[in-house]
Write a protein that holds these residues in place. Structure first.
Motif, PDB file in Angstrom:
ATOM      1  N   HIS A  62       0.837  -1.212   0.000  1.00  0.00           N
ATOM      2  CA  HIS A  62       0.000   0.000   0.000  1.00  0.00           C
ATOM      3  C   HIS A  62       0.870   1.260   0.000  1.00  0.00           C
ATOM      4  O   HIS A  62       0.526   2.249  -0.629  1.00  0.00           O
ATOM      5  N   ALA A 103       2.042   1.734  -3.580  1.00  0.00           N
ATOM      6  CA  ALA A 103       0.955   2.296  -4.402  1.00  0.00           C
ATOM      7  C   ALA A 103       0.791   3.783  -4.069  1.00  0.00           C
ATOM      8  O   ALA A 103       0.709   4.637  -4.964  1.00  0.00           O
ATOM      9  N   LEU A 143      -4.154   2.494 -11.008  1.00  0.00           N
ATOM     10  CA  LEU A 143      -3.964   1.560  -9.897  1.00  0.00           C
ATOM     11  C   LEU A 143      -4.935   0.402 -10.093  1.00  0.00           C
ATOM     12  O   LEU A 143      -6.145   0.623 -10.147  1.00  0.00           O
ATOM     13  N   THR A 144      -4.395  -0.804 -10.213  1.00  0.00           N
ATOM     14  CA  THR A 144      -5.286  -1.951 -10.369  1.00  0.00           C
ATOM     15  C   THR A 144      -5.083  -2.912  -9.204  1.00  0.00           C
ATOM     16  O   THR A 144      -4.122  -2.800  -8.436  1.00  0.00           O
ATOM     17  N   GLY A 145      -5.987  -3.878  -9.098  1.00  0.00           N
ATOM     18  CA  GLY A 145      -5.873  -4.883  -8.050  1.00  0.00           C
ATOM     19  C   GLY A 145      -7.200  -5.610  -7.932  1.00  0.00           C
ATOM     20  O   GLY A 145      -8.248  -5.052  -8.291  1.00  0.00           O
ATOM     21  N   LYS A 155      -7.766  -0.545  -3.110  1.00  0.00           N
ATOM     22  CA  LYS A 155      -7.602   0.545  -4.093  1.00  0.00           C
ATOM     23  C   LYS A 155      -8.353   1.811  -3.662  1.00  0.00           C
ATOM     24  O   LYS A 155      -7.802   2.911  -3.692  1.00  0.00           O
ATOM     25  N   THR A 156      -9.614   1.609  -3.264  1.00  0.00           N
ATOM     26  CA  THR A 156     -10.409   2.784  -2.876  1.00  0.00           C
ATOM     27  C   THR A 156      -9.776   3.484  -1.678  1.00  0.00           C
ATOM     28  O   THR A 156      -9.678   4.709  -1.639  1.00  0.00           O
ATOM     29  N   ASP A 213     -12.675   6.070  -9.454  1.00  0.00           N
ATOM     30  CA  ASP A 213     -12.642   4.741  -8.857  1.00  0.00           C
ATOM     31  C   ASP A 213     -13.509   3.808  -9.706  1.00  0.00           C
ATOM     32  O   ASP A 213     -14.338   4.278 -10.490  1.00  0.00           O
ATOM     33  N   ALA A 254      -8.538   4.002 -10.805  1.00  0.00           N
ATOM     34  CA  ALA A 254      -8.372   2.784 -10.004  1.00  0.00           C
ATOM     35  C   ALA A 254      -9.423   1.783 -10.441  1.00  0.00           C
ATOM     36  O   ALA A 254     -10.567   2.169 -10.721  1.00  0.00           O
ATOM     37  N   ASN A 297      -0.023  -2.473  -9.651  1.00  0.00           N
ATOM     38  CA  ASN A 297      -1.012  -3.502  -9.349  1.00  0.00           C
ATOM     39  C   ASN A 297      -0.886  -3.924  -7.883  1.00  0.00           C
ATOM     40  O   ASN A 297       0.164  -4.404  -7.466  1.00  0.00           O
ATOM     41  N   LEU A 298      -1.949  -3.696  -7.131  1.00  0.00           N
ATOM     42  CA  LEU A 298      -1.936  -4.067  -5.706  1.00  0.00           C
ATOM     43  C   LEU A 298      -2.202  -5.562  -5.575  1.00  0.00           C
ATOM     44  O   LEU A 298      -3.201  -6.047  -6.102  1.00  0.00           O
TER      45      LEU A 298
END
Ligand SMILES: Nc1ncnc2c1ncn2[C@@H]1O[C@H](COP(=O)(O)OP(=O)(O)OP(=O)(O)O)[C@@H](O)[C@H]1O
Ligand SMILES: [Mg+2]
Length: 266
Positions: free
Chosen positions: A28, A31, A48-50, A56-57, A130, A163, A187-188
């Motif tokens: 985190h 990111a 930002l993906t995951g 992400k939010t 988002d 995101a 990518n998270l």
């Protein structure tokens, strides 16, 4: 509820994007610092993906909180399932907080004026979208790309942060003109075991707990059953605390965690 049982100030595992609970795990933090770089340097766009529930939010909310403190102006779009005009209206509405014109040209003029006025004030605008995997329409990406064309000689007038779940990557890949604007993407991934432990510990401390209540095997079970995904960790930890409370127990064993998971399936 179990708050009194452990003498807590807050519920520790609520699934809400409450930035007070933001735990800077290595992932985190990474990111957060990458997106911060794009905002601070006033670059055009970052993604930002995951998988769902990875955070992400919350990362976007934490950025919004941090940068608003520094005077940045945010437009946060929670639900971009709109057509191109709808999204432009939403962005303008978030900027001005008031009604928006009906015609597209007026909306665009309104956005441009807001970007230029904010620039004159010495501030920078960030548009955070988002759930961007929900954008279906290629014309929406096209409008966003055109917004990124508002620039001075030296910098963009706004930074766009997208995101979304991993499907977003395929949508961006299919749109080369837009994806060329993306300066950086991240990518998270879920937390590992050590991070899961620290994550739970942190949330419990923020909630006001002083001692450890999950024993080692219980933590191991939470990790295995959640896959290290924060939203699942929260669900399982919350159900486990509820189960322990209903039994009058103060500490949480593997058996309690397993029972909590089974009972939540019924
Ligand atoms: N680093 C973190 N610190 C504290 N809580 C976190 C962290 N990451 C995620 N969470 C918590 O996990 C839950 C899910 O996070 P979040 O809603 O940000 O996930 P998401 O990736 O946006 O999921 P989705 O794809 O479903 O929208 C939230 O309750 C959030 O507070
Ligand atoms: Mg989300």
């Amino acid at each position: 509820m179990y708050k009194e049982h452990w003498d807590l100030k807050k519920m520790p595992f609520e699934n809400t994007p409450d930035t007070e609970f933001f735990f800077g795990s290595e992932k985190h933090e990474e990111a957060f610092s990458r997106l911060s770089y794009v905002v601070e340097e006033k670059k055009s766009c970052a993604a930002l993906t995951g998988a769902y529930g990875t955070g992400k939010t919350l990362v976007l909310k934490a950025l919004e909180r941090e940068f608003k403190k520094k005077g940045y102006v945010f437009s946060f779009v929670n639900n971009p399932r709109l057509d191109d005009l709808g999204l432009l209206k939403m962005i303008l509405h978030n900027f001005t907080g008031s009604g928006v014109p009906a015609r597209k040209e007026d909306v665009l003029m309104g956005i441009e004026k807001f970007l230029r006025d904010t620039f004159q004030d010495g501030k920078h605008v960030v548009v955070a979208i988002d759930e961007a995997q929900l954008i279906d329409d290629a014309s929406v990406f096209e409008e966003l790309r055109l917004l990124l064309n508002y620039q001075t000689e030296t910098r963009c007038l706004m930074t766009l942060l997208l995101a979304g779940q991993p499907e977003l990557n395929a949508k961006l890949d299919a749109n080369k003109q837009f994806s060329q604007r993306i300066v950086l993407s991240y990518n998270l991934v879920p937390l590992d075991f050590e991070e899961t432990k620290k994550y739970m510990d942190y949330r419990l401390k923020v909630a006001g707990l002083k001692e450890d209540i999950f024993d080692a095997k219980a933590l191991d079970t939470v990790f295995k059953r959640s896959g290290g995904i924060p939203r699942w960790i929260n669900n399982i930890a919350n159900m486990s605390m509820l189960t322990a409370f209903s039994k009058g127990e103060k500490s949480i064993s593997e058996a309690i965690v397993t029972e909590a998971i089974e009972s939540s399936k019924q």
